[in-house]
Design an enzyme around this catalytic site. Structure first.
Site, PDB file in Angstrom:
ATOM      1  N   LYS A   1      21.150  20.964  -9.381  1.00 50.85           N
ATOM      2  CA  LYS A   1      21.776  21.828  -8.371  1.00 50.85           C
ATOM      3  C   LYS A   1      21.342  23.273  -8.566  1.00 50.85           C
ATOM      4  O   LYS A   1      20.918  23.931  -7.613  1.00 50.85           O
ATOM      5  CB  LYS A   1      23.297  21.697  -8.483  1.00 50.85           C
ATOM      6  CG  LYS A   1      24.050  22.129  -7.252  1.00 50.85           C
ATOM      7  CD  LYS A   1      25.565  21.945  -7.453  1.00 50.85           C
ATOM      8  CE  LYS A   1      25.963  20.486  -7.355  1.00 50.85           C
ATOM      9  NZ  LYS A   1      27.324  20.246  -7.853  1.00 50.85           N
TER      10      LYS A   1
ATOM     11  N   GLY B   1      30.012  12.673  -7.969  1.00 51.03           N
ATOM     12  CA  GLY B   1      31.457  12.544  -8.135  1.00 51.03           C
ATOM     13  C   GLY B   1      31.929  12.414  -9.576  1.00 51.03           C
ATOM     14  O   GLY B   1      33.113  12.228  -9.818  1.00 51.03           O
TER      15      GLY B   1
ATOM     16  N   MET C   1      31.477  14.678 -12.141  1.00 50.99           N
ATOM     17  CA  MET C   1      31.918  15.906 -12.797  1.00 50.99           C
ATOM     18  C   MET C   1      32.655  16.796 -11.805  1.00 50.99           C
ATOM     19  O   MET C   1      32.924  16.392 -10.705  1.00 50.99           O
ATOM     20  CB  MET C   1      30.735  16.593 -13.434  1.00 50.99           C
ATOM     21  CG  MET C   1      30.356  15.867 -14.724  1.00 50.99           C
ATOM     22  SD  MET C   1      29.001  16.643 -15.528  1.00 50.99           S
ATOM     23  CE  MET C   1      27.843  16.683 -14.225  1.00 50.99           C
TER      24      MET C   1
ATOM     25  N   ARG D   1      30.686  25.255 -10.153  1.00 51.38           N
ATOM     26  CA  ARG D   1      30.171  23.915  -9.838  1.00 51.38           C
ATOM     27  C   ARG D   1      29.384  23.317 -11.002  1.00 51.38           C
ATOM     28  O   ARG D   1      28.601  24.009 -11.631  1.00 51.38           O
ATOM     29  CB  ARG D   1      29.237  23.975  -8.625  1.00 51.38           C
ATOM     30  CG  ARG D   1      29.706  24.897  -7.530  1.00 51.38           C
ATOM     31  CD  ARG D   1      28.657  25.093  -6.452  1.00 51.38           C
ATOM     32  NE  ARG D   1      28.332  23.878  -5.720  1.00 51.38           N
ATOM     33  CZ  ARG D   1      27.372  23.817  -4.800  1.00 51.38           C
ATOM     34  NH1 ARG D   1      26.625  24.878  -4.533  1.00 51.38           N
ATOM     35  NH2 ARG D   1      27.139  22.689  -4.178  1.00 51.38           N
TER      36      ARG D   1
ATOM     37  N   ARG E   1      18.724  18.373  -2.432  1.00 55.67           N
ATOM     38  CA  ARG E   1      18.155  17.506  -3.470  1.00 55.67           C
ATOM     39  C   ARG E   1      17.435  16.366  -2.781  1.00 55.67           C
ATOM     40  O   ARG E   1      17.653  16.103  -1.598  1.00 55.67           O
ATOM     41  CB  ARG E   1      19.257  16.966  -4.379  1.00 55.67           C
ATOM     42  CG  ARG E   1      20.236  16.085  -3.644  1.00 55.67           C
ATOM     43  CD  ARG E   1      21.305  15.524  -4.558  1.00 55.67           C
ATOM     44  NE  ARG E   1      22.426  15.082  -3.754  1.00 55.67           N
ATOM     45  CZ  ARG E   1      23.687  15.045  -4.152  1.00 55.67           C
ATOM     46  NH1 ARG E   1      24.008  15.462  -5.346  1.00 55.67           N
ATOM     47  NH2 ARG E   1      24.642  14.615  -3.369  1.00 55.67           N
TER      48      ARG E   1
ATOM     49  N   HIS F   1      16.931 -23.694 -16.066  1.00 55.27           N
ATOM     50  CA  HIS F   1      16.351 -24.541 -15.024  1.00 55.27           C
ATOM     51  C   HIS F   1      16.718 -24.042 -13.628  1.00 55.27           C
ATOM     52  O   HIS F   1      15.860 -23.871 -12.766  1.00 55.27           O
ATOM     53  CB  HIS F   1      16.842 -25.979 -15.227  1.00 55.27           C
ATOM     54  CG  HIS F   1      16.350 -26.929 -14.177  1.00 55.27           C
ATOM     55  ND1 HIS F   1      17.111 -27.283 -13.098  1.00 55.27           N
ATOM     56  CD2 HIS F   1      15.159 -27.541 -14.024  1.00 55.27           C
ATOM     57  CE1 HIS F   1      16.409 -28.107 -12.329  1.00 55.27           C
ATOM     58  NE2 HIS F   1      15.214 -28.273 -12.867  1.00 55.27           N
TER      59      HIS F   1
ATOM     60  N   CYS G   1       0.984 -16.904 -16.286  1.00 57.88           N
ATOM     61  CA  CYS G   1       1.701 -17.709 -15.305  1.00 57.88           C
ATOM     62  C   CYS G   1       3.155 -17.892 -15.678  1.00 57.88           C
ATOM     63  O   CYS G   1       3.845 -18.739 -15.138  1.00 57.88           O
ATOM     64  CB  CYS G   1       1.024 -19.052 -15.112  1.00 57.88           C
ATOM     65  SG  CYS G   1       1.019 -20.063 -16.600  1.00 57.88           S
TER      66      CYS G   1
ATOM     67  N   TYR H   1      -5.677 -11.710 -13.587  1.00 52.52           N
ATOM     68  CA  TYR H   1      -4.663 -11.914 -12.548  1.00 52.52           C
ATOM     69  C   TYR H   1      -3.300 -12.196 -13.163  1.00 52.52           C
ATOM     70  O   TYR H   1      -3.190 -12.536 -14.340  1.00 52.52           O
ATOM     71  CB  TYR H   1      -5.066 -13.066 -11.609  1.00 52.52           C
ATOM     72  CG  TYR H   1      -5.016 -14.425 -12.261  1.00 52.52           C
ATOM     73  CD1 TYR H   1      -3.826 -15.155 -12.296  1.00 52.52           C
ATOM     74  CD2 TYR H   1      -6.152 -14.969 -12.860  1.00 52.52           C
ATOM     75  CE1 TYR H   1      -3.770 -16.384 -12.916  1.00 52.52           C
ATOM     76  CE2 TYR H   1      -6.107 -16.211 -13.479  1.00 52.52           C
ATOM     77  CZ  TYR H   1      -4.905 -16.916 -13.513  1.00 52.52           C
ATOM     78  OH  TYR H   1      -4.850 -18.139 -14.134  1.00 52.52           O
TER      79      TYR H   1
ATOM     80  N   SER I   1      -4.654 -19.044 -19.645  1.00 55.53           N
ATOM     81  CA  SER I   1      -3.521 -18.550 -18.873  1.00 55.53           C
ATOM     82  C   SER I   1      -2.334 -18.458 -19.823  1.00 55.53           C
ATOM     83  O   SER I   1      -1.984 -19.442 -20.479  1.00 55.53           O
ATOM     84  CB  SER I   1      -3.203 -19.511 -17.724  1.00 55.53           C
ATOM     85  OG  SER I   1      -2.055 -19.057 -17.049  1.00 55.53           O
TER      86      SER I   1
HETATM   87  P1  ADP Z   1      29.285  17.759  -5.979  1.00 55.58           P
HETATM   88  O1  ADP Z   1      28.185  17.849  -6.973  1.00 55.58           O
HETATM   89  O2  ADP Z   1      30.354  16.799  -6.356  1.00 55.58           O
HETATM   90  O3  ADP Z   1      28.760  17.600  -4.579  1.00 55.58           O
HETATM   91  P2  ADP Z   1      29.502  20.543  -5.412  1.00 55.58           P
HETATM   92  O4  ADP Z   1      29.400  21.512  -6.512  1.00 55.58           O
HETATM   93  O5  ADP Z   1      28.308  20.363  -4.591  1.00 55.58           O
HETATM   94  O6  ADP Z   1      30.015  19.179  -6.008  1.00 55.58           O
HETATM   95  O7  ADP Z   1      30.728  21.036  -4.517  1.00 55.58           O
HETATM   96  C1  ADP Z   1      31.596  20.243  -3.800  1.00 55.58           C
HETATM   97  C2  ADP Z   1      31.756  20.778  -2.393  1.00 55.58           C
HETATM   98  O8  ADP Z   1      32.136  22.146  -2.406  1.00 55.58           O
HETATM   99  C3  ADP Z   1      30.503  20.697  -1.582  1.00 55.58           C
HETATM  100  O9  ADP Z   1      30.819  20.201  -0.312  1.00 55.58           O
HETATM  101  C4  ADP Z   1      30.010  22.099  -1.498  1.00 55.58           C
HETATM  102  O10 ADP Z   1      29.296  22.324  -0.338  1.00 55.58           O
HETATM  103  C5  ADP Z   1      31.292  22.919  -1.585  1.00 55.58           C
HETATM  104  N1  ADP Z   1      31.027  24.207  -2.193  1.00 55.58           N
HETATM  105  C6  ADP Z   1      30.597  24.422  -3.443  1.00 55.58           C
HETATM  106  N2  ADP Z   1      30.384  25.736  -3.670  1.00 55.58           N
HETATM  107  C7  ADP Z   1      30.700  26.368  -2.528  1.00 55.58           C
HETATM  108  C8  ADP Z   1      30.649  27.744  -2.122  1.00 55.58           C
HETATM  109  N3  ADP Z   1      30.234  28.688  -2.932  1.00 55.58           N
HETATM  110  N4  ADP Z   1      31.024  28.032  -0.869  1.00 55.58           N
HETATM  111  C9  ADP Z   1      31.447  27.065  -0.039  1.00 55.58           C
HETATM  112  N5  ADP Z   1      31.499  25.758  -0.346  1.00 55.58           N
HETATM  113  C10 ADP Z   1      31.117  25.407  -1.588  1.00 55.58           C
HETATM  114 MG    MG Z   2      27.290  18.567  -3.808  1.00 51.17          MG
END
Ligand code: ADP
Ligand code: MG
Ligand code: MG
Length: 904
Positions: free
Chosen positions: A31, A110, A112, A101, A368, A486, A863, A883, A796
């Site tokens: 990220k 989901g 972390m 984040r 990503r 089998h 084979c 092969y 083979s």
């Molecule tokens: P995940 O990795 O679980 O997607 P994110 O860090 O991307 O977590 O954040 C979760 C949500 O919060 C995402 O929808 C993201 O767009 C939103 N978000 C994160 N940082 C900001 C920010 N600075 N301003 C507005 N929305 C944010």
């Molecule tokens: Mg995200």
């Protein structure tokens, strides 16, 4: 001496610049690296900074201590953001808010934590209301902060493990629901500023009551609380188990991204959304996504409100009545489309994007490389190559060989599968989906199928005697056995859906039922199998059909793959139908025809049994003479289906007892049809009994004891070949002697084969190009390959037996300990599925080297089951084999893997 520069822990981005880049994923996490890259590209990204994964590792090693100087670096980075935004963090008049984040090297969806709206306090709330004049928005942001922060920082990160449903987030959401009910509204957007303000008061009280702590009212305290919680979330329970499943090293650590908040929840002119630069389910080059007006963060994926379609073209019945972004805000949509194109061009792959619109201004929050299914992966790779975005080589490298599988078998409709009741899981032995009524014996399977019913054959394990019921079944399910049992072998050969080793099944065959997971499945009850994953479901689920020939991108990709590959690909086939199917899938010949399966046909099993029961050579020859025409017919069919291509036929391999019945009832039946006393049959079965049949009287050993069997088989092969040659059909039979350990064994059998072959050729006065070679499946044969090659015209590798004998693991009994070995890390993977390069591989390399030292142009193939496994195919390429041979349905995967091996 120059002073050692302190390690940099914090990397800033924003204002069209960045200290990091996409190349720094290891240090900045995916990220963070991509936020930096986007910033550098001039894409509108809210400014912020990334604290490195190294800080995380340090933090964990030093038991919660940060590296020296980190506070100062963070302070400086905050200052930079404040300057760019012309706002102050914690400033009561003009407050800056941030998100904290997580972000590891590899995305862990989901797993972390993230906290939004950090920096809202009693003081800054007032300031923000004054500044924006939007009281509702500020209280909405605050209630979200309290929810996320108390959950992530004050509860999870503090190690509190509340009882199911008693977590703080749950309790706060309960308060929200109560308020919505009281106000008689459905959506949280319908709540007023006043409502939300009262809600925040309730929230803070609840936090105090449940967690015994005040909600922090200081911006800096909130920031560091958030940073520490994200670092700690790396070692959260969920994250650890996810890493175990995905094989992500625990040492990697996560980065922390602190980023200026932009708000999608200020009103009707704001929104938040996610998008894919191409459709991840179909691969179609169409912008695809979802968005929500007046929403923040996870609202889109959380499913509280129905998200709206991004474009008009991708609207669904559920979103038809809601405006698309394309219609609602064409200007922002055009800008987003330009960013989509720019990022896809820059990254040269499909992107998964997060964005937010604040008062009509667009911001990008994440990009990503997007996940995709097999069908989509193939289409995208081919279209991107055609668009010139990537090369053909890259296109081939981008698709995982296993992803082709999706096109080769019917699959369970994923929507139906999500909602289905899972009964149990086992080993995924034969891919694809299948559904049918449960039956518990091969005879029942055959009888039901004859009546036009779809059945799934459920057995403890299968044996060659079950084959007649296995074939008409939609799928096979067994309680015991491993990936080379089998059932697994046979099913894979047919491309049939199959799950083996499903230990949870308690089968009661006489009563025609089983119990599994507390439920009873009776004969006739519908079940559905996902053989790709190994899951068994109750009921009949919808299947989606497969037909790769109709998939244009697939055909194109395979064409490119074939142009790169060096390794030949043959198939294992015992019938003309299988041979023809494999040819359609691109097989360049047959690498293994097992003749023993042919003896089970109802029209010849009797003669086979007479042969086995014969007391002397004369009566044995008499029985063999009856078998000859059947074998000849079989070989004609196969050689014809493979005309112009080589066909390797193996002489009889399994121990003879496999052809005799073992239970009392069938013994009586068989004795009657053979017109012999049951006693005699029982005696024979007894005399053929071996303590260790895998290492017993089988393979070439049978041919050495009873040369007349080899004679008959070679005669059948050559008679068939001559008959076709006379009709000007080009045939290339290769006679393969199994299970030799010494050159003398091979010479003995070769002499028989050549004598008979020349006799037949002389009789028919035609030329047929035939070869006699051997399987290398006993370690001694591999070690003495220089000697063996003096007699063998080809090798083979029978890697199933070779693996069995190198490890000393009985193939049929590994189920008892191998899963435990893999779980404990004693073995990295199942050596019967993917070749063990370190051990078995050495024998293969040795045999190739020594064999070719004797015979320079020795043709060498493989084979075993490994011929269709991508990693093993790669090994075969590197080892210089000519092969690989695998079951028909694996042929495309082997072709593709061979191309990737060559490109690597
Ligand atoms: P995940 O990795 O679980 O997607 P994110 O860090 O991307 O977590 O954040 C979760 C949500 O919060 C995402 O929808 C993201 O767009 C939103 N978000 C994160 N940082 C900001 C920010 N600075 N301003 C507005 N929305 C944010
Ligand atoms: Mg995200
Ligand atoms: Mg073998």
């Amino acid at each position: 001496m120059a002073k050692k520069k302190a390690k940099k822990n914090v990397y800033s981005f924003g204002g069209g610049k960045a200290q990091g880049s996409a190349k720094m994923k290891n240090l900045l996490g995916g990220k963070g690296a991509n936020l930096a890259e986007m910033s550098g590209l001039g894409v509108p990204v809210p400014p912020g900074f990334t604290i490195t994964t190294d800080v995380c590792t340090h933090f964990m090693k030093m038991k919660g201590k940060y590296p020296m100087g980190l506070t100062k670096e963070v302070d400086l980075a905050v200052k930079k953001v404040e300057k760019l935004m012309k706002k102050g963090f914690g400033d009561p008049d003009n407050p800056l808010l941030v998100s904290v984040r997580s972000g590891a090297r590899q995305s862990m969806p989901g797993m972390m934590e993230t906290v939004l709206n950090v920096g809202l306090t009693t003081e800054t709330i007032k300031g923000l209301i004054r500044k924006t004049g939007n009281e509702r928005f500020v209280w909405d942001a605050y209630r979200r902060l309290i929810t996320m922060y108390s959950d992530v920082v004050m509860e999870k990160s503090a190690g509190i493990e509340p009882k199911e449903g008693k977590g703080i987030r749950h309790q706060l959401e309960h308060e929200l629901d109560k308020l919505k009910k009281k106000r008689r509204v459905k959506q949280d957007t319908e709540l007023t500023a006043e409502d939300l303000k009262t809600l925040c008061v309730t929230y803070k009280k609840t936090v105090k009551k449940v967690l015994k702590k005040n909600f922090p009212d200081d911006a800096m305290a909130q920031l560091w609380g958030g940073i520490t919680a994200v670092f700690r979330s790396w070692n959260g329970k969920r994250a650890i188990s996810y890493r175990k499943i995905e094989g992500i090293p625990h040492e990697w650590g996560t980065a922390v991204n602190v980023q200026t908040m932009v708000f999608g929840n200020t009103g009707e002119n704001s929104a938040t959304g996610v998008a894919f630069s191409r459709n991840p389910a179909t691969g179609e080059n169409k912008f695809y996504g979802e968005w929500l007006i007046n929403a923040q963060g996870e609202d889109v994926v959380a499913g509280i409100r129905t998200p709206q379609s991004l474009t008009e073209a991708t609207k669904t019945p559920e979103t038809r009545h809601l405006p698309s972004l394309e219609k609602a805000n064409p200007k922002v949509f055009r800008q987003l489309s330009r960013i989509r194109a720019k990022l896809e061009r820059h990254y040269r792959d499909m992107q998964d994007l997060e964005f937010t619109i604040e008062e009509g201004t667009l911001y990008m929050l994440q990009t990503r490389v997007g996940k995709r299914n097999g069908v989509a992966a193939i289409r995208m790779a081919v279209e991107m190559a055609k668009e010139g975005l990537i090369s053909k080589k890259e296109a081939v490298m981008r698709v995982k060989p296993e992803q082709l599988d999706e096109l080769l078998h019917p699959m369970i409709d994923p929507h139906a599968e999500k909602k289905a009741a899972k009964l149990a899981s086992g080993l995924p032995a034969g891919p694809g989906g299948a559904t049918g009524q449960a039956v518990f014996t091969a005879d029942d399977a055959e009888a039901w199928a004859k009546k036009g019913r779809k059945v799934v054959l459920v057995r403890d394990e299968t044996s060659p005697e079950d084959v007649h019921g296995m074939h008409p079944a939609e799928a096979i399910l067994t309680a015991t056995g491993g990936m080379t049992s089998h059932a697994a072998l046979v099913a894979r050969g047919w491309g049939k859906c199959c799950i083996v080793g499903c230990a949870a099944l308690q089968i009661d065959t006489p009563k025609r039922r089983m119990t599994v997971g507390g439920r009873t499945v009776k004969e006739g009850d519908w079940i559905t199998l996902n053989g790709t994953k190994g899951n068994v479901y109750q009921g009949s689920l919808t299947l989606l059909p497969a037909d790769p020939d109709t998939n244009k991108p697939y055909k194109q990709l395979m064409k490119w793959a074939d142009s790169f590959r060096k390794l030949g690909v043959r198939t294992n086939a015992d019938t003309p139908e299988d041979a023809a199917l494999a040819r359609r899938f691109g097989a360049q010949g047959i690498g293994l025809t097992r003749t023993e399966h042919m003896f089970f046909g109802p029209d010849r099993i009797l003669a086979m049994r007479q042969m086995i029961l014969a007391d002397d050579e004369k009566s044995r020859r008499k029985a063999l003479a009856k078998l000859l025409p059947y074998q000849k017919k079989d070989f004609m069919g196969i050689l014809k289906a493979m005309k112009g291509l080589p066909v390797t036929i193996r002489t009889l391999d399994p121990p003879l007892h496999e052809f005799l019945p073992h239970d009392d009832k069938s013994q009586k039946k068989v004795a009657k049809s053979l017109r012999i006393p049951v006693k005699k049959l029982k005696e024979k079965v007894q005399s053929l009994h071996e303590l260790n049949p895998m290492l017993g009287h089988r393979g070439c050993r049978l041919g050495v004891t009873y040369p007349e069997i080899t004679e008959m088989q070679v005669r059948a092969i050559m008679e068939a070949a001559c008959a076709l040659a006379k009709k000007k059909i080009k045939v290339f039979p290769e006679i393969m002697i199994p299970l030799i350990g010494t050159k003398a064994e091979l010479t003995d059998q070769k002499n028989v084969a050549v004598r008979v072959a020349e006799e037949v050729l002389k009789k028919h006065k035609v030329r047929v190009d035939y070869k006699v070679g051997t399987m290398i499946e006993i370690p001694r044969a591999a070690l003495t390959a220089d000697k063996v090659a003096e007699a063998a015209e080809f090798f083979s590798f029978g890697t199933n037996d070779l693996t069995q004998m190198t490890f000393g693991y009985s193939r049929d009994d590994v189920g008892k300990f191998l899963p435990g070995y893999i779980e404990a890390g004693i073995l990295p993977k199942d050596p019967f599925q993917s070749i063990d390069e370190g051990g078995v591989g050495q024998l293969v390399e040795t045999a190739v080297k020594r064999g070719r030292a004797t015979r320079k142009d020795l043709k060498i193939g493989i084979c075993g089951e490994h011929g269709g496994d991508p990693a093993s195919v790669d090994f075969c390429h590197r080892t210089g084999l000519n092969y690989v041979s695998c079951s028909p349905f694996r042929v495309p995967i082997a072709r593709f893997s061979a191309a990737q091996a060559a490109l690597r």
